[in-house]
Scaffold this active site. Structure first.
Site, PDB file in Angstrom:
ATOM      1  N   GLY A  89       0.933  -1.320   0.085  1.00  0.00           N
ATOM      2  CA  GLY A  89      -0.039   0.232   0.139  1.00  0.00           C
ATOM      3  C   GLY A  89       0.805   1.298   0.068  1.00  0.00           C
ATOM      4  CB  SER A  90       4.083   1.996   1.802  1.00  0.00           C
ATOM      5  OG  SER A  90       3.677   1.805   2.936  1.00  0.00           O
ATOM      6  CG  ASP A 197      -6.475   1.641   6.795  1.00  0.00           C
ATOM      7  OD1 ASP A 197      -5.640   0.732   6.410  1.00  0.00           O
ATOM      8  OD2 ASP A 197      -5.922   2.351   7.493  1.00  0.00           O
ATOM      9  CB  SER A 218      -2.743  -1.715   2.082  1.00  0.00           C
ATOM     10  OG  SER A 218      -1.720  -2.752   2.858  1.00  0.00           O
ATOM     11  CG  HIS A 223      -4.626  -3.600   5.242  1.00  0.00           C
ATOM     12  ND1 HIS A 223      -4.876  -2.364   4.880  1.00  0.00           N
ATOM     13  CD2 HIS A 223      -3.480  -3.593   5.460  1.00  0.00           C
ATOM     14  CE1 HIS A 223      -4.042  -1.685   5.452  1.00  0.00           C
ATOM     15  NE2 HIS A 223      -3.142  -2.503   6.076  1.00  0.00           N
ATOM     16  CG  ASN A 291      10.479  -3.640 -10.491  1.00  0.00           C
ATOM     17  OD1 ASN A 291       9.296  -3.781 -10.549  1.00  0.00           O
ATOM     18  ND2 ASN A 291      11.232  -4.735 -10.730  1.00  0.00           N
TER      19      ASN A 291
HETATM   20  C1  PLP Z   1      -4.057   4.351   5.453  1.00  0.00           C
HETATM   21  C2  PLP Z   1      -2.973   3.536   5.183  1.00  0.00           C
HETATM   22  N1  PLP Z   1      -2.262   4.036   4.134  1.00  0.00           N
HETATM   23  C3  PLP Z   1      -1.194   3.091   3.618  1.00  0.00           C
HETATM   24  C4  PLP Z   1      -0.844   2.171   4.495  1.00  0.00           C
HETATM   25  C5  PLP Z   1       0.595   1.202   3.955  1.00  0.00           C
HETATM   26  O1  PLP Z   1      -0.010  -0.053   3.279  1.00  0.00           O
HETATM   27  P1  PLP Z   1       1.285  -1.084   3.668  1.00  0.00           P
HETATM   28  O2  PLP Z   1       1.382  -1.524   4.856  1.00  0.00           O
HETATM   29  O3  PLP Z   1       0.751  -2.201   2.282  1.00  0.00           O
HETATM   30  O4  PLP Z   1       2.591  -0.438   2.981  1.00  0.00           O
HETATM   31  C6  PLP Z   1      -1.335   1.724   5.512  1.00  0.00           C
HETATM   32  C7  PLP Z   1      -1.010   0.553   6.216  1.00  0.00           C
HETATM   33  O5  PLP Z   1      -1.626  -0.327   7.263  1.00  0.00           O
HETATM   34  C8  PLP Z   1      -2.510   2.431   5.847  1.00  0.00           C
HETATM   35  O6  PLP Z   1      -3.274   2.111   6.923  1.00  0.00           O
END
Ligand code: PLP
Length: 444
Positions: A89-90, A197, A218, A223, A291
């Site tokens: 998700g990041s 979320d 994510s 999740h 990538n």
């Molecule tokens: C609102 C939100 N954005 C982004 C992320 C990042 O997701 P990931 O952990 O898959 O990188 C999270 C992670 O829980 C999140 O709660």
């Protein structure tokens, strides 16, 4: 002599999984105090494991047929035109923002010094790309109960430098996406919805993730569905879709899938930049990319999880409603969550604010719940501007982040994920009730 084909052997391997699964992951009765009650977790079955093994037997490893199917099914689920898988998700957040820096967007391209409106009560990697690209985050306060910024807050943050709004639907509770997206369109600024979320949340019958120019998801185990690690970027814009793919796949101009060559039929017959005529299109870079792809094994787990998503969402809603009803008697001592009007959230967690008047110290209460093996989480970074990584960095705050500080000091959340049984939810409720009345949790 063994005359089994590879197809037969593959079927035999897959047929062994149910037995392995039931032996490895037997169901256990819940015993309060002995067993933990997690705030979140993966819910998986033998079909997910089969899909994972199936993909691994292909040994394609990189994004392949499972990823392609997932992207199609996921876009269909959300009612969006284009979905792109990434490895978290990041990464999805980084990708969504980075493609808005493309020079092809002309005056609307994000450039260093431009402002992006967001909130500080949230997860770090929603705002990190803003800093990473030399943009200026403009923080607005959130409302208590919804923990989202209001349309009025967003409007008050607008300046001549505003180029985008980028924020999350907090814990699955949709922000005022329709009005905010109308405002963004009127002002010619981008809207990115972080739906990490909020998979399945709806506002006015429309899914979160379909209001903005881009949205992100994510698939980390906490999740709504999981791939272990994984994420996605969604868009309805064909132009942005080209950019998302390019920034995800090294910044290249070519749109061939992994292992594919010459999809455009012009591989050796075009001229780009100052490169020689006919320079292999596979190695032409039109963006400063990354990538961020994921493996087909991850996508295969997601594809199988996706089949259960409607059921997962229903369980999250049921668990939320159950906790809400049981915890209502504590109103006054605690601040209950408020769903956005006209919304049907697909809740990520159940946020609870401790009222000042009860004099209970949040950390003491969390320690007490932890001693009962009840998992709790904070609303992520609380007030990001007060986190070590962000202090001293260029940003702008609109008004005072009073409620954001309340979140930092007094809010926590407990789980609603589909792995929680009624017994577990009852144990959460009785433990919070005891904790709030317990001498030990009182602030000193
Ligand atoms: C609102 C939100 N954005 C982004 C992320 C990042 O997701 P990931 O952990 O898959 O990188 C999270 C992670 O829980 C999140 O709660």
């Amino acid at each position: 002599m063994d005359n089994k084909t590879a197809v037969d052997t593959r079927a035999e391997i897959l047929s062994m999984i149910p037995e392995y699964f039931s032996k490895s992951f037997p169901k256990r009765d819940f015993i309060p105090g002995r067993d933990s009650v997690p705030a979140s977790g993966k819910v998986f079955d033998e079909e997910d494991m089969k899909s994972l093994i199936d993909a691994s037997l292909d040994f394609w490893l990189t994004s392949g047929r499972f990823a392609e199917d997932f992207e199609m099914e996921f876009a269909k689920f959300l009612g969006a035109k284009h979905a792109f898988l990434v490895n978290s998700g990041s990464s999805a957040n980084l990708l969504a923002l980075s493609c808005l820096t493309s020079r092809t967007l002309g005056e609307r391209a994000l450039c260093p010094g431009d402002e992006v409106i967001t909130v500080a009560a949230g997860f770090p990697t929603t705002v990190n790309p803003i800093y990473q690209y030399g943009l200026v985050p403009v923080y607005v306060d959130v409302e208590l109960g919804t923990y989202n910024a209001s349309i009025e807050g967003i409007k008050s943050a607008l300046s001549a430098k505003t180029k985008a709004i980028f924020m999350a639907h907090t814990l699955g509770n949709p922000f005022d996406a329709k009005n905010i997206s109308d405002f963004a369109k009127e002002k010619g600024i981008w809207l990115i919805e972080d739906c990490c979320d909020a998979l399945g949340s709806e506002l006015g019958g429309k899914k979160a993730g379909t209001f903005g120019d881009l949205s992100t998801f994510s698939f980390y185990p906490a999740h709504h569905i999981t791939m272990g690690e994984g994420g996605a970027v969604l868009t309805n814009s064909p132009g942005l879709a080209v950019l998302v793919q390019s920034f995800r796949d090294w910044g290249r101009d070519c749109q061939c899938a992994p292992g594919q060559d010459n999809r455009c039929g012009l591989r050796f017959s075009q001229k780009f930049g100052e490169l020689p005529e006919g320079y292999d299109h596979k190695y032409v870079y039109s963006e400063i990319g990354y990538n961020l792809k994921l493996t087909d094994m991850q996508a295969a787990v997601g594809l199988s999880q996706l089949k259960k998503l409607d059921g997962f969402i229903a369980r999250r809603r049921e668990n939320f409603a159950y906790l809400y009803e049981k915890l209502s008697s504590l109103e006054g001592k605690i601040l209950l969550p408020k769903a956005m009007p006209n919304s049907t959230p697909s809740w990520f967690g159940f946020p609870i604010g401790i009222a000042h008047s009860v004099g209970v110290n949040r950390e003491n209460l969390l320690r007490f719940l932890d001693s009962r093996k009840i998992g709790t989480r904070l609303l992520f970074g609380g007030n990001l501007t007060r986190q070590p990584a962000y202090i001293g960095r260029d940003h702008r705050i609109v008004g005072k982040l009073k409620n954001t500080d309340y979140v930092m000091n007094n809010v926590f959340w407990v789980g609603v994920y589909p792995g929680l049984s009624k017994e577990m939810l009852d144990y959460i409720v009785s433990s919070i009730t005891t904790g709030l009345n317990n001498e030990m949790t009182v602030a000193r």
